[in-house]
Design a protein around this motif. Structure first.
Motif, PDB file in Angstrom:
ATOM      1  N   ARG A   2       0.825  -1.206   0.000  1.00 12.05           N
ATOM      2  CA  ARG A   2       0.000   0.000   0.000  1.00 12.05           C
ATOM      3  C   ARG A   2       0.864   1.263   0.000  1.00 12.05           C
ATOM      4  O   ARG A   2       0.441   2.297  -0.518  1.00 12.05           O
ATOM      5  N   ALA A  35       1.808   1.711  -3.526  1.00 12.68           N
ATOM      6  CA  ALA A  35       0.659   2.206  -4.293  1.00 12.68           C
ATOM      7  C   ALA A  35       0.326   3.655  -3.963  1.00 12.68           C
ATOM      8  O   ALA A  35      -0.329   4.335  -4.747  1.00 12.68           O
ATOM      9  N   LEU A  52      -1.317   4.456  -1.085  1.00 15.92           N
ATOM     10  CA  LEU A  52      -2.533   4.474  -0.276  1.00 15.92           C
ATOM     11  C   LEU A  52      -2.188   4.628   1.203  1.00 15.92           C
ATOM     12  O   LEU A  52      -3.063   4.852   2.030  1.00 15.92           O
ATOM     13  N   ASP A  69       0.723   6.433   3.931  1.00 14.52           N
ATOM     14  CA  ASP A  69       1.852   7.355   4.022  1.00 14.52           C
ATOM     15  C   ASP A  69       3.120   6.592   4.385  1.00 14.52           C
ATOM     16  O   ASP A  69       3.070   5.613   5.112  1.00 14.52           O
ATOM     17  N   PRO A 122      -1.588   8.345  -5.558  1.00 19.44           N
ATOM     18  CA  PRO A 122      -1.640   7.065  -6.275  1.00 19.44           C
ATOM     19  C   PRO A 122      -1.779   7.232  -7.784  1.00 19.44           C
ATOM     20  O   PRO A 122      -1.152   6.514  -8.560  1.00 19.44           O
ATOM     21  N   ARG A 123      -2.613   8.205  -8.191  1.00 21.44           N
ATOM     22  CA  ARG A 123      -2.910   8.293  -9.628  1.00 21.44           C
ATOM     23  C   ARG A 123      -1.707   8.721 -10.458  1.00 21.44           C
ATOM     24  O   ARG A 123      -1.668   8.482 -11.653  1.00 21.44           O
ATOM     25  N   ILE A 162       0.793   3.026 -11.445  1.00 21.15           N
ATOM     26  CA  ILE A 162       0.712   1.638 -11.013  1.00 21.15           C
ATOM     27  C   ILE A 162      -0.756   1.216 -11.071  1.00 21.15           C
ATOM     28  O   ILE A 162      -1.655   2.058 -11.146  1.00 21.15           O
ATOM     29  N   LEU A 188      -3.436  -1.552  -9.035  1.00 22.00           N
ATOM     30  CA  LEU A 188      -3.522  -2.438  -7.874  1.00 22.00           C
ATOM     31  C   LEU A 188      -4.736  -3.343  -8.013  1.00 22.00           C
ATOM     32  O   LEU A 188      -5.839  -2.880  -8.301  1.00 22.00           O
ATOM     33  N   PHE A 220      -7.137  -5.633  -5.936  1.00 21.36           N
ATOM     34  CA  PHE A 220      -7.463  -5.787  -4.526  1.00 21.36           C
ATOM     35  C   PHE A 220      -7.889  -7.213  -4.199  1.00 21.36           C
ATOM     36  O   PHE A 220      -8.437  -7.922  -5.043  1.00 21.36           O
ATOM     37  N   SER A 245     -10.355  -7.841  -2.393  1.00 19.42           N
ATOM     38  CA  SER A 245     -11.815  -7.841  -2.464  1.00 19.42           C
ATOM     39  C   SER A 245     -12.322  -7.516  -3.874  1.00 19.42           C
ATOM     40  O   SER A 245     -13.502  -7.344  -4.069  1.00 19.42           O
ATOM     41  N   ALA A 276     -12.840  -4.978  -5.397  1.00 18.27           N
ATOM     42  CA  ALA A 276     -13.178  -3.554  -5.411  1.00 18.27           C
ATOM     43  C   ALA A 276     -13.674  -3.079  -6.770  1.00 18.27           C
ATOM     44  O   ALA A 276     -13.219  -2.076  -7.301  1.00 18.27           O
TER      45      ALA A 276
END
Lengths: 306, 365
Positions: free
Chosen positions: B48, B51, B53, B55, B73-74, B78, B80, B82, B84, B86
């Protein structure tokens, strides 16, 4: 029960469903529920019937006589009410005034609540929980205790800026928005907490900024909650008498409730106005409800995350 | 595609909890690296941070040749995937895959081409108009992969993408991801707690425990030359057996226990003497145990069979030796029964020695 099954058994699956529906226990339940529903609707039905009977018949015969004598039904009350046209203080003027208060108050509460809830749930700032609890605390403040302080505030604002807020439509709207927000934020926040954080993170990686995330991801998913909130808020504001009475004081334009209320105070035989006006005032929230109820769709989040 | 470099990457939470501790890792251009470790070891936190997401408390993340610590992130280029999935539930499969490109103002025909191509690779063409709710778990997972592919990112990050799938589908999707990697030649960083996934897919594996990188290497390296007891126990299934044995008092040429002995070679003897150790942790894999005595040096164990699990071709034997549960895989026709006393042995090259104080490997090199 066996008799019902005997009838139903030769038919296919739809027939079997019929058999289930015709079980005696179910039937009793359905009859009881229907009776409760009818009982619940009697006052509204009576109001509708009274509005459709000649004004002179009130006090002469009961409204239920229409069931034996439907010929007495007439639209003359509606004609009489609408005959004043858009004259200030008339019913159409009241409908417009009420709409001018209700629509902005509803839109503002729904919009601000959605944005605030987004920040409270997905924002990354300290004290979010505390602020939320503070807002929930505001839920218990009764409208009545705020009437005079807010009126004084409006007065102070006038002294400071020379701008009238009291006795204007914006003044009423502001009051309704202020008192609609705690519940609105509460509702939206609780709904948004059910939106998986992964979705927003996926959006951030896809390149969405906060505004895009709100507009393209959170808002569409929160639509059922926003629709419920809008319906609630619309009905509350539409049916409000007290706030309008206090904050519209001295304004020539009245809300519908004030218009109807003014007839209950007179001693004259004006029940037909209340019945007819009452039906007119019910129609709008009813239409709103049916227009938005399709957004009460459960399971919109299905498939987002496992 | 480009390489990803982690320099002293550290995550310290507000409570002082150290989730990732000075992680150093270089993922080469087009390389498939797995971060593997038990749950809560910090591998997902590390991902993360790459990515954007999470710090970064200290250290650096480089993607390409650029330090991206402060980029959102944008802007990190990259994608990602997930755990789940998402997926956006209110959007069609097509829009789910196209969303990232739409936000980047890619021209419509180009988006269409990219999405159709990804859908073809992932066998999703028939489902482009469906909503995620109408898809099965495996199909959703493929949409999540598709969303990553269409972006053509510098690196793919995957966070346990298979753990929500059932066993059969997992094996299938595992192969699919491996194929995808060969096809795209993309830099991939893949987080999993399942060492089998790591072993089967990765070019190199980074084993993490309690926020600390334990060892990086090819699957073969980790299996054959674990740096420490944690890696030895984590890689391989069933896990490596460990028993603690004493250095024989007189000449120090053997490690002994109640019913166990390891004959040491000269180098091992010297190591133990230099470190002043009187005991050593002995590790040996279930698949390397044999029933019966062994000629020459190596491990020899007296064991009493506790449980026999029939696996078809093999049998998994739980036996008690040195007061520990020792697991061995033997051929099914060995005809062992519960209560039997047997001698188990292992070849010296399959016996690992660890320092019982530091858990580090004592094997030379």
């Amino acid at each position: 029960m066996s008799a019902v099954q005997a009838i139903a058994s030769p038919v296919t699956s739809s027939g079997r469903r019929l058999a289930i529906r015709l079980r005696p226990g179910r039937m009793v339940l359905n009859v009881v529920l229907a009776l409760i529903a009818i009982f619940w609707m009697v006052p509204t039905i009576s109001l509708l019937v009274i509005s459709l009977r000649p004004s002179s018949s009130y006090g002469v015969s009961g409204w239920w006589t229409v069931f034996t004598d439907p010929a007495q039904l007439t639209l003359q009350n509606y004609k009489a009410l609408f005959s004043t046209g858009f004259a200030t203080g008339g019913i159409l003027d009241s409908v417009i005034t009420t709409a001018l208060i209700t629509v902005p108050a509803t839109l503002l509460v729904t919009a601000i609540s959605s944005l605030a809830a987004y920040s409270l749930v997905f924002g990354r700032w300290r004290g979010r929980t505390f602020v939320f609890l503070l807002i929930v605390g505001l839920l218990v403040v009764p409208v009545q205790v705020a009437l005079i302080p807010v009126a004084q505030l409006y007065d102070a604002f006038f002294n400071l800026t020379g701008l009238h807020v009291y006795a204007t439509l914006p003044g009423v709207v502001i009051f309704h928005v202020a008192f609609g927000l705690p519940f609105g934020i509460f509702l939206m926040r609780n709904f948004y907490t059910g939106i998986p954080k992964d979705l927003l993170e996926a959006g951030r990686i896809d390149g969405a900024g906060e505004w895009t995330l709100f507009r393209r991801v959170v808002l569409p998913l929160g639509l059922p909650a926003a629709a419920s909130l809008a319906i609630f808020q619309f009905i509350w504001v539409w049916n409000d008498l007290l706030v309008g009475l206090v904050f519209l004081g001295g304004n020539a334009h009245h809300t519908l409730t004030i218009y109807l209320f003014s007839f209950t105070r007179t001693l004259s035989n004006d029940y037909w106005v209340i019945a007819t006006g009452g039906i007119i005032s019910i129609l709008v929230p009813l239409a709103i409800f049916f227009a938005f109820q399709r957004y009460f769709v459960r399971g919109v989040l299905a498939g987002a995350v496992k | 595609m480009s390489r990803v470099v982690l320099k002293d990457l550290t995550k310290r939470y507000a409570g002082g909890n150290l989730a990732v501790d000075r992680l150093n890792l270089e993922v080469g251009d087009g390389e498939f690296v797995c971060l593997v470790g038990p749950s809560g070891c910090g591998k997902t936190t590390a991902l993360r941070m790459i990515a954007g997401l999470e710090d970064i408390s200290s250290g650096q993340v480089l993607i390409g040749e650029k330090v991206v610590n402060l980029l959102p992130p944008r802007d990190r280029d990259i994608a990602l995937v997930f755990q789940s999935y998402a997926l956006y539930p209110h959007m069609s499969v097509y829009d789910n895959m196209a969303f990232g490109l739409q936000l980047r103002k890619t021209p419509k025909p180009q988006i269409e081409t990219a999405v159709r191509q990804a859908a073809r690779i992932l066998d999703l063409e028939r489902f482009l108009d469906r909503k995620p709710g109408q898809l099965s778990g495996g199909q959703r997972q493929r949409v999540a992969l598709g969303r990553a592919i269409v972006r053509e990112p510098a690196a793919f990050l995957m966070d346990e993408p298979l753990s929500n799938l059932d066993a059969k589908l997992r094996v299938q999707t595992r192969a699919e991801i491996a194929r995808l990697h060969q096809r795209l030649k993309a830099t991939m960083i893949y987080v999993t707690h399942d060492q089998v996934e790591a072993m089967t897919m990765a070019d190199r594996i980074a084993v993490i425990s309690e926020g600390v990188l334990q060892q990086v290497g090819t699957p073969k390296d980790l299996y054959e030359k674990p740096d420490n007891r944690f890696v030895a126990g984590f890689i391989g299934s069933p896990s490596m057996n460990f028993v603690e044995l004493k250095v024989e008092a007189d000449r120090g040429s053997r490690l002994v226990g109640d019913g166990a002995q390891v004959v040491l070679d000269d180098a091992q003897r010297a190591r133990l003497r230099d470190l002043g150790l009187t005991t050593a942790t002995v590790g040996f894999r279930p698949e390397h145990l044999r029933v019966g005595e062994l000629e020459g040096p190596g491990l020899r164990l007296d064991a009493k069979i506790d449980v026999v699990e029939f696996l078809g071709n093999d049998e998994l034997i739980h036996a008690v030796s040195e007061g520990k549960d020792v697991v061995a895989i033997v051929e099914a026709d060995a005809r062992l029964t519960v209560g039997d006393s047997v001698v188990l042995s292992a070849d010296p090259r399959h016996v690992y020695l660890f320092n019982p104080q530091t858990d580090l490997s004592l094997s030379a090199g």
